[in-house]
Design a protein around this motif. Structure first.
Motif, PDB file in Angstrom:
ATOM      1  N   LEU A 110     -32.700  11.257   7.670  1.00 29.28           N
ATOM      2  CA  LEU A 110     -33.927  11.684   7.003  1.00 29.28           C
ATOM      3  C   LEU A 110     -35.072  11.290   7.927  1.00 29.28           C
ATOM      4  CD1 LEU A 110     -33.596  10.701   3.225  1.00 29.28           C
ATOM      5  CD2 LEU A 110     -34.016  12.987   4.112  1.00 29.28           C
ATOM      6  N   ASP A 111     -36.051  12.172   8.090  1.00 29.65           N
ATOM      7  CA  ASP A 111     -37.179  11.854   8.949  1.00 29.65           C
ATOM      8  C   ASP A 111     -37.883  10.591   8.476  1.00 29.65           C
ATOM      9  OD1 ASP A 111     -36.717  14.121  10.458  1.00 29.65           O
ATOM     10  OD2 ASP A 111     -38.027  15.370   9.220  1.00 29.65           O
ATOM     11  N   LYS A 112     -38.552   9.926   9.394  1.00 27.64           N
ATOM     12  CA  LYS A 112     -39.271   8.690   9.072  1.00 27.64           C
ATOM     13  C   LYS A 112     -40.276   8.886   7.937  1.00 27.64           C
ATOM     14  CE  LYS A 112     -41.768   4.899  11.317  1.00 27.64           C
ATOM     15  NZ  LYS A 112     -42.287   4.378  12.612  1.00 27.64           N
ATOM     16  N   PRO A 113     -41.048   9.998   7.907  1.00 29.62           N
ATOM     17  CA  PRO A 113     -42.006  10.178   6.801  1.00 29.62           C
ATOM     18  C   PRO A 113     -41.382  10.704   5.511  1.00 29.62           C
ATOM     19  CG  PRO A 113     -42.243  11.963   8.380  1.00 29.62           C
ATOM     20  CD  PRO A 113     -41.263  10.999   8.970  1.00 29.62           C
ATOM     21  N   GLY A 129     -28.641  21.682   8.220  1.00 27.87           N
ATOM     22  CA  GLY A 129     -29.292  20.432   8.591  1.00 27.87           C
ATOM     23  C   GLY A 129     -30.073  20.575   9.872  1.00 27.87           C
ATOM     24  N   LEU A 130     -30.849  21.669  10.002  1.00 26.21           N
ATOM     25  CA  LEU A 130     -31.660  21.853  11.197  1.00 26.21           C
ATOM     26  C   LEU A 130     -32.731  20.774  11.283  1.00 26.21           C
ATOM     27  CD1 LEU A 130     -32.217  25.732  11.181  1.00 26.21           C
ATOM     28  CD2 LEU A 130     -30.407  24.423  12.301  1.00 26.21           C
ATOM     29  N   ASN A 131     -33.139  20.456  12.491  1.00 28.68           N
ATOM     30  CA  ASN A 131     -34.130  19.409  12.710  1.00 28.68           C
ATOM     31  C   ASN A 131     -35.433  19.716  11.979  1.00 28.68           C
ATOM     32  OD1 ASN A 131     -36.538  18.398  14.696  1.00 28.68           O
ATOM     33  ND2 ASN A 131     -34.862  16.938  14.652  1.00 28.68           N
ATOM     34  N   ARG A 132     -35.847  18.803  11.085  1.00 26.28           N
ATOM     35  CA  ARG A 132     -37.091  18.948  10.308  1.00 26.28           C
ATOM     36  C   ARG A 132     -37.179  20.334   9.676  1.00 26.28           C
ATOM     37  NH1 ARG A 132     -41.007  15.171  11.411  1.00 26.28           N
ATOM     38  NH2 ARG A 132     -42.662  16.665  11.025  1.00 26.28           N
ATOM     39  N   ILE A 170     -37.090  21.780   6.537  1.00 20.76           N
ATOM     40  CA  ILE A 170     -38.003  22.146   5.443  1.00 20.76           C
ATOM     41  C   ILE A 170     -39.444  22.138   5.928  1.00 20.76           C
ATOM     42  CG2 ILE A 170     -38.851  21.480   3.168  1.00 20.76           C
ATOM     43  CD1 ILE A 170     -36.072  20.370   2.571  1.00 20.76           C
ATOM     44  N   ARG A 171     -39.817  21.147   6.689  1.00 26.47           N
ATOM     45  CA  ARG A 171     -41.183  21.077   7.201  1.00 26.47           C
ATOM     46  C   ARG A 171     -41.491  22.271   8.095  1.00 26.47           C
ATOM     47  NH1 ARG A 171     -43.308  15.988   6.151  1.00 26.47           N
ATOM     48  NH2 ARG A 171     -41.742  14.426   5.542  1.00 26.47           N
ATOM     49  N   ARG A 172     -40.543  22.661   8.933  1.00 25.57           N
ATOM     50  CA  ARG A 172     -40.749  23.807   9.833  1.00 25.57           C
ATOM     51  C   ARG A 172     -40.828  25.120   9.044  1.00 25.57           C
ATOM     52  NH1 ARG A 172     -39.758  22.446  15.325  1.00 25.57           N
ATOM     53  NH2 ARG A 172     -38.614  20.489  15.597  1.00 25.57           N
ATOM     54  N   MET A 173     -39.983  25.255   8.018  1.00 29.16           N
ATOM     55  CA  MET A 173     -40.004  26.456   7.190  1.00 29.16           C
ATOM     56  C   MET A 173     -41.356  26.613   6.499  1.00 29.16           C
ATOM     57  SD  MET A 173     -36.168  26.209   5.497  1.00 29.16           S
ATOM     58  CE  MET A 173     -36.296  27.702   4.497  1.00 29.16           C
ATOM     59  N   CYS A 174     -41.833  25.521   5.918  1.00 32.34           N
ATOM     60  CA  CYS A 174     -43.136  25.566   5.237  1.00 32.34           C
ATOM     61  C   CYS A 174     -44.254  25.856   6.221  1.00 32.34           C
ATOM     62  CB  CYS A 174     -43.386  24.243   4.517  1.00 32.34           C
ATOM     63  SG  CYS A 174     -42.314  23.962   3.080  1.00 32.34           S
ATOM     64  N   GLU A 175     -44.198  25.234   7.377  1.00 30.42           N
ATOM     65  CA  GLU A 175     -45.236  25.432   8.392  1.00 30.42           C
ATOM     66  C   GLU A 175     -45.306  26.894   8.825  1.00 30.42           C
ATOM     67  OE1 GLU A 175     -46.477  23.736  12.842  1.00 30.42           O
ATOM     68  OE2 GLU A 175     -44.650  23.037  11.843  1.00 30.42           O
ATOM     69  N   TYR A 176     -44.151  27.534   8.967  1.00 27.56           N
ATOM     70  CA  TYR A 176     -44.120  28.936   9.366  1.00 27.56           C
ATOM     71  C   TYR A 176     -44.854  29.812   8.346  1.00 27.56           C
ATOM     72  CZ  TYR A 176     -42.385  33.566  10.586  1.00 27.56           C
ATOM     73  OH  TYR A 176     -42.317  34.901  10.913  1.00 27.56           O
ATOM     74  N   LEU A 177     -44.773  29.446   7.083  1.00 29.55           N
ATOM     75  CA  LEU A 177     -45.406  30.228   6.021  1.00 29.55           C
ATOM     76  C   LEU A 177     -46.824  29.747   5.704  1.00 29.55           C
ATOM     77  CD1 LEU A 177     -42.315  30.624   3.666  1.00 29.55           C
ATOM     78  CD2 LEU A 177     -43.249  32.301   5.262  1.00 29.55           C
ATOM     79  N   GLY A 178     -47.349  28.844   6.518  1.00 29.92           N
ATOM     80  CA  GLY A 178     -48.731  28.417   6.348  1.00 29.92           C
ATOM     81  C   GLY A 178     -48.938  27.250   5.415  1.00 29.92           C
ATOM     82  N   TYR A 179     -47.866  26.535   5.079  1.00 29.64           N
ATOM     83  CA  TYR A 179     -47.954  25.387   4.180  1.00 29.64           C
ATOM     84  C   TYR A 179     -47.645  24.103   4.946  1.00 29.64           C
ATOM     85  CZ  TYR A 179     -47.946  28.497   0.078  1.00 29.64           C
ATOM     86  OH  TYR A 179     -48.266  29.442  -0.859  1.00 29.64           O
TER      87      TYR A 179
END
Length: 305
Positions: A96-99, A174-177, A179-188
């Protein structure tokens, strides 16, 4: 070494390559066979064979707090091993990522690590995610169908809105980060991420920083789920491999509206830029010059809040 639960197969190979392993006092080559009665040591410390029924192995569930790093390197401040303080040598299954926070397994069983982490086993992992802006129907649809990140398209997944800013997502990747990358791609932007379930094991009442042994029923279900999995070498630190290097480039399907995504992302960026750059400015109105008794003209300035 892997069968004893000391480490994964990949890590055992690295130890051998660095000449840190001896068999009966001799430095072996990769592939050297060990027979009953041989003395295997790592850095001079003997590695004992485990019980055939694996009753001596450790399997725990841990609620990782934010700020803890999923590494076995003890020189790393805030590493997960020191945080737990287990008396036996254990290592995390995945990461799990540090944050991020939430459920993670740790074990002394080197074999089960690779079985659980194999992507094709499609084991569920459930997360509760908070983002920085209201969740739209389009966001849920796009996250569910798959998003292009790291040179590939994420697998279809289950996304369920929980509230205005919170949603649940069930992944089998289990791709690296991811969920964060998916959200970022959609502007979140993800502001909070908590993993609540892995396979059949739920976080339950475990508070951040607490751990418990997995029950016999939980282990029976996990072993049944990975029974057909091959033993495969994984990355260092007994964590999921860096998928950036392994992801294969694929063409983005035509059904994904890239133009719409770009337009949406630009709209989000503009909105955020305006939000953070807004300041209360004083406006000055300049009136037309008025004649004075001396015949000269002067400017009349009036401030408005």
């Amino acid at each position: 070494m892997s069968d004893s639960g000391y480490c994964s197969r990949r890590f055992a190979d690295k130890l051998i390559e660095k000449n840190r392993v001896t068999i009966n006092g001799m430095v072996p080559e990769l592939g050297t066979k060990v027979i009953p009665g041989d003395k295997v040591c790592v850095d001079g410390m003997e590695i004992k064979a485990s019980d055939s029924n694996h009753t001596d192995r450790v399997y725990i569930a841990y609620n990782k707090p934010i700020g803890i790093t999923c590494t076995t390197e003890l020189q790393v401040r805030g590493n997960i091993i020191d945080a737990i303080g287990h008396p036996k040598r254990i290592f995390p299954i995945g990461r799990l990522d540090k944050p991020s926070e939430g459920l993670i397994f740790l074990t002394s069983d080197g074999d089960i690590v690779n079985k659980i982490l194999r992507a094709e086993n499609a084991h569920d992992k459930e997360y509760v995610v908070t983002v920085d802006q209201p969740i739209s129907e389009r966001f849920v649809e796009r996250m569910s169908k798959g998003v292009p990140i790291l040179g590939t398209i994420t697998k279809p997944c289950i996304v369920t809105p929980e509230s205005k800013y919170v949603f649940r997502i069930i992944l089998t990747q289990g791709l690296n980060r991811q969920i964060r990358r998916m959200c970022e791609y959609l502007g979140y932007e993800v502001t909070k991420l908590n993993r609540s379930r892995i396979m059949n094991v739920e976080l339950g009442q475990l508070r951040p920083g607490q751990w418990r042994d997995l029950t016999e029923n939980e282990m029976a279900e996990i072993n049944a789920a990975v029974a057909g999995s091959r033993k495969t070498a994984m990355g260092d630190d007994f964590t999921e491999p860096k998928m950036e290097a392994k992801a294969k480039a694929v063409e983005v399907p035509k059904k994904i509206d890239i133009a719409a995504d770009i337009k949406h992302a630009n709209k989000v960026i503009t909105s955020k830029a305006n939000k953070y750059s807004e300041k209360k400015l004083t406006r000055i109105d300049v009136k037309k010059p008025a004649a004075t008794s001396s015949g000269k003209k002067r400017l009349s300035l009036k401030k408005k809040s």
